[in-house]
Design a protein around this motif. Sequence first.
Motif, PDB file in Angstrom:
ATOM      1  N   GLN A  12       0.823  -1.204   0.000  1.00 49.75           N
ATOM      2  CA  GLN A  12       0.000   0.000   0.000  1.00 49.75           C
ATOM      3  C   GLN A  12       0.863   1.263   0.000  1.00 49.75           C
ATOM      4  O   GLN A  12       0.554   2.240  -0.680  1.00 49.75           O
ATOM      5  N   LYS A  13       1.944   1.226   0.770  1.00 53.47           N
ATOM      6  CA  LYS A  13       2.846   2.378   0.808  1.00 53.47           C
ATOM      7  C   LYS A  13       3.497   2.605  -0.553  1.00 53.47           C
ATOM      8  O   LYS A  13       3.621   3.751  -1.010  1.00 53.47           O
ATOM      9  N   ASN A  14       3.886   1.537  -1.193  1.00 56.70           N
ATOM     10  CA  ASN A  14       4.481   1.674  -2.522  1.00 56.70           C
ATOM     11  C   ASN A  14       3.492   2.242  -3.523  1.00 56.70           C
ATOM     12  O   ASN A  14       3.863   3.012  -4.419  1.00 56.70           O
ATOM     13  N   GLU A  15       2.220   1.884  -3.376  1.00 60.26           N
ATOM     14  CA  GLU A  15       1.195   2.437  -4.256  1.00 60.26           C
ATOM     15  C   GLU A  15       1.058   3.941  -4.046  1.00 60.26           C
ATOM     16  O   GLU A  15       0.895   4.705  -5.006  1.00 60.26           O
ATOM     17  N   ILE A  16       1.111   4.376  -2.794  1.00 62.22           N
ATOM     18  CA  ILE A  16       1.030   5.809  -2.487  1.00 62.22           C
ATOM     19  C   ILE A  16       2.247   6.533  -3.053  1.00 62.22           C
ATOM     20  O   ILE A  16       2.123   7.613  -3.666  1.00 62.22           O
ATOM     21  N   LEU A  17       3.417   5.947  -2.880  1.00 63.27           N
ATOM     22  CA  LEU A  17       4.635   6.557  -3.413  1.00 63.27           C
ATOM     23  C   LEU A  17       4.555   6.686  -4.931  1.00 63.27           C
ATOM     24  O   LEU A  17       4.893   7.727  -5.504  1.00 63.27           O
ATOM     25  N   THR A  18       4.098   5.631  -5.568  1.00 63.11           N
ATOM     26  CA  THR A  18       4.030   5.604  -7.026  1.00 63.11           C
ATOM     27  C   THR A  18       3.044   6.627  -7.568  1.00 63.11           C
ATOM     28  O   THR A  18       3.286   7.275  -8.588  1.00 63.11           O
ATOM     29  N   GLN A  19       1.928   6.800  -6.853  1.00 65.18           N
ATOM     30  CA  GLN A  19       0.871   7.669  -7.366  1.00 65.18           C
ATOM     31  C   GLN A  19       0.986   9.118  -6.909  1.00 65.18           C
ATOM     32  O   GLN A  19       0.604  10.038  -7.648  1.00 65.18           O
ATOM     33  N   TYR A  20       1.528   9.350  -5.690  1.00 65.35           N
ATOM     34  CA  TYR A  20       1.465  10.700  -5.136  1.00 65.35           C
ATOM     35  C   TYR A  20       2.811  11.312  -4.749  1.00 65.35           C
ATOM     36  O   TYR A  20       2.893  12.531  -4.567  1.00 65.35           O
ATOM     37  N   TYR A  21       3.843  10.520  -4.623  1.00 61.46           N
ATOM     38  CA  TYR A  21       5.148  11.022  -4.179  1.00 61.46           C
ATOM     39  C   TYR A  21       6.095  11.236  -5.364  1.00 61.46           C
ATOM     40  O   TYR A  21       6.528  12.356  -5.638  1.00 61.46           O
ATOM     41  N   PHE A  22       6.357  10.169  -6.092  1.00 61.52           N
ATOM     42  CA  PHE A  22       7.324  10.256  -7.174  1.00 61.52           C
ATOM     43  C   PHE A  22       6.885  11.144  -8.339  1.00 61.52           C
ATOM     44  O   PHE A  22       7.727  11.868  -8.897  1.00 61.52           O
ATOM     45  N   PRO A  23       5.620  11.145  -8.742  1.00 60.86           N
ATOM     46  CA  PRO A  23       5.247  12.008  -9.871  1.00 60.86           C
ATOM     47  C   PRO A  23       5.564  13.481  -9.632  1.00 60.86           C
ATOM     48  O   PRO A  23       6.054  14.169 -10.534  1.00 60.86           O
ATOM     49  N   TYR A  24       5.289  13.958  -8.417  1.00 62.73           N
ATOM     50  CA  TYR A  24       5.577  15.360  -8.113  1.00 62.73           C
ATOM     51  C   TYR A  24       7.082  15.619  -8.092  1.00 62.73           C
ATOM     52  O   TYR A  24       7.590  16.512  -8.785  1.00 62.73           O
ATOM     53  N   ARG A  25       7.789  14.841  -7.314  1.00 66.20           N
ATOM     54  CA  ARG A  25       9.228  15.064  -7.175  1.00 66.20           C
ATOM     55  C   ARG A  25       9.952  14.864  -8.504  1.00 66.20           C
ATOM     56  O   ARG A  25      10.865  15.630  -8.845  1.00 66.20           O
ATOM     57  N   ASP A  26       9.554  13.854  -9.236  1.00 62.02           N
ATOM     58  CA  ASP A  26      10.216  13.583 -10.515  1.00 62.02           C
ATOM     59  C   ASP A  26       9.989  14.704 -11.524  1.00 62.02           C
ATOM     60  O   ASP A  26      10.887  15.026 -12.320  1.00 62.02           O
ATOM     61  N   SER A  27       8.792  15.292 -11.509  1.00 58.78           N
ATOM     62  CA  SER A  27       8.507  16.370 -12.465  1.00 58.78           C
ATOM     63  C   SER A  27       9.371  17.595 -12.175  1.00 58.78           C
ATOM     64  O   SER A  27       9.880  18.236 -13.105  1.00 58.78           O
ATOM     65  N   VAL A  28       9.552  17.918 -10.895  1.00 51.00           N
ATOM     66  CA  VAL A  28      10.407  19.047 -10.519  1.00 51.00           C
ATOM     67  C   VAL A  28      11.858  18.746 -10.872  1.00 51.00           C
ATOM     68  O   VAL A  28      12.557  19.568 -11.485  1.00 51.00           O
ATOM     69  N   GLU A  29      12.310  17.562 -10.499  1.00 48.35           N
ATOM     70  CA  GLU A  29      13.695  17.178 -10.764  1.00 48.35           C
ATOM     71  C   GLU A  29      13.992  17.162 -12.265  1.00 48.35           C
ATOM     72  O   GLU A  29      15.059  17.618 -12.704  1.00 48.35           O
TER      73      GLU A  29
END
Length: 226
Positions: free
Chosen positions: A86-103
Amino acid sequence: MKLVLTCEHAFNTIPQEYHNLFTNARETLESHRGYDPGALDLFNELKDLADFSFYHETARLLVEVNRSKRHSNLFSEFTKNLSGKQKNEILTQYYFPYRDSVEKQISSIIEKGEKVLHFSVHTFTPKLNEEIRNTDIGLLYDPTRSEEKEFSKKLKHNLKNQNPELKIRFNYPYLGKADGFTTYLRKKFPENYLGIELEVNQKFGSKNQMEYRIKNAVFLALKEVC
């Protein structure tokens, strides 16, 4: 130098599929723990100065995008007991997309041989754990990076010119070199990257809006230094 403007704690929104985890958390979500009141309003005031701008739409209590993936507070008390899947799903959907777009945007600018000023907009609660935070504006940077230090000095000078009564401190109420998105990005981009976090006291805000005199002072000060 290109200005990349971000706001990591703009909203206290919880996606529908996770509402059950926050059934009794409305008061917490509406507090400084759920988001940074007034930060989005200030961010919107500064957008015209930015070459690129990003804000995160989900509450930090679901996952904290301003923390590294291994930080103990990446997940809050509402989500820390979820399964690894479940945590990985949250990271995949809500954490990495934001950070990756900025980076990715920062990387693209640096690859073209230009410098990046990453200006991250935050607000802080005037009182935390019975401690009164005795400042109006904090400028967070890494003291070992001379360009960040010089930029912060200039910005403070400009802010004081706009409003001499403002109390401005460096690396308060948090340390600029502590775990955070800018700290991560400094490691990714050791050259041509400046990461500055702006922290404005929430006493200047009401109903998620920031006082105009504060917004205007920050806008004019940043415009002059950029």
